[in-house]
Design an enzyme around this catalytic site. Sequence first.
Site, mmCIF file in Angstrom:
data_model
loop_
_atom_site.group_PDB
_atom_site.id
_atom_site.type_symbol
_atom_site.label_atom_id
_atom_site.label_comp_id
_atom_site.label_asym_id
_atom_site.label_seq_id
_atom_site.Cartn_x
_atom_site.Cartn_y
_atom_site.Cartn_z
ATOM 1 N N ARG A 5 23.350 -34.339 -10.964
ATOM 2 C CA ARG A 5 21.708 -34.676 -11.213
ATOM 3 C C ARG A 5 21.431 -35.166 -12.944
ATOM 4 N NH1 ARG A 5 21.259 -33.098 -7.278
ATOM 5 N NH2 ARG A 5 20.303 -30.804 -6.736
ATOM 6 N N LYS A 59 16.132 -31.581 -11.060
ATOM 7 C CA LYS A 59 16.325 -30.629 -9.462
ATOM 8 C C LYS A 59 16.845 -29.235 -10.000
ATOM 9 C CE LYS A 59 16.264 -30.780 -4.737
ATOM 10 N NZ LYS A 59 17.123 -31.577 -3.770
#
Length: 172
Positions: free
Chosen positions: A98, A133
Amino acid sequence: AVVSTQSTGTVGPCYMAASGLDPLTEEQTKQGNHEHVIHLMDFCFKILETLREFNKYTLGTKFLMKIGFNYGPVTDGIIGQNKVLYDIWGDTVNLSSRMMSTGKEGKIQLPAECVPFLIDHFKLPKRGRVAIKGKGEMLTHFCTERKPESQIKQNVEARSSKNINSADTIVL
């Protein structure tokens, strides 16, 4: 000290490398020695420098890269029956991914939780809060460069003279 960095494979356009997976380094980490994290960050800078050098010799092609960095526990093992491979997985790996996907080209992005392990050796300006996320908003930093050796020595001496362990945050 010899610290190995292992390539653990690729996932799509993402190349993954890790350090601290061997039993000796794992034991040193349990004792508060996080030197392999510093070596892994040095590896990240070497990759970026190699890419810059490579781009000097390509005609009209400029390869770009962004690096996501994270530190923490992983699960590792051998998977597969016919085509076996070594892999690592877990929240640490996912967050590193991420960091890469929300990062900026030519930069190394890391979560704020990594700062205490790197602050003595590297310049780590805050990027700010980034939507990640599965995590929500997280404070992230960029690692922009290695500090001069004289400053590193001073930082490490200050940390040891104050009996501060690597998990404590000090800003020097």
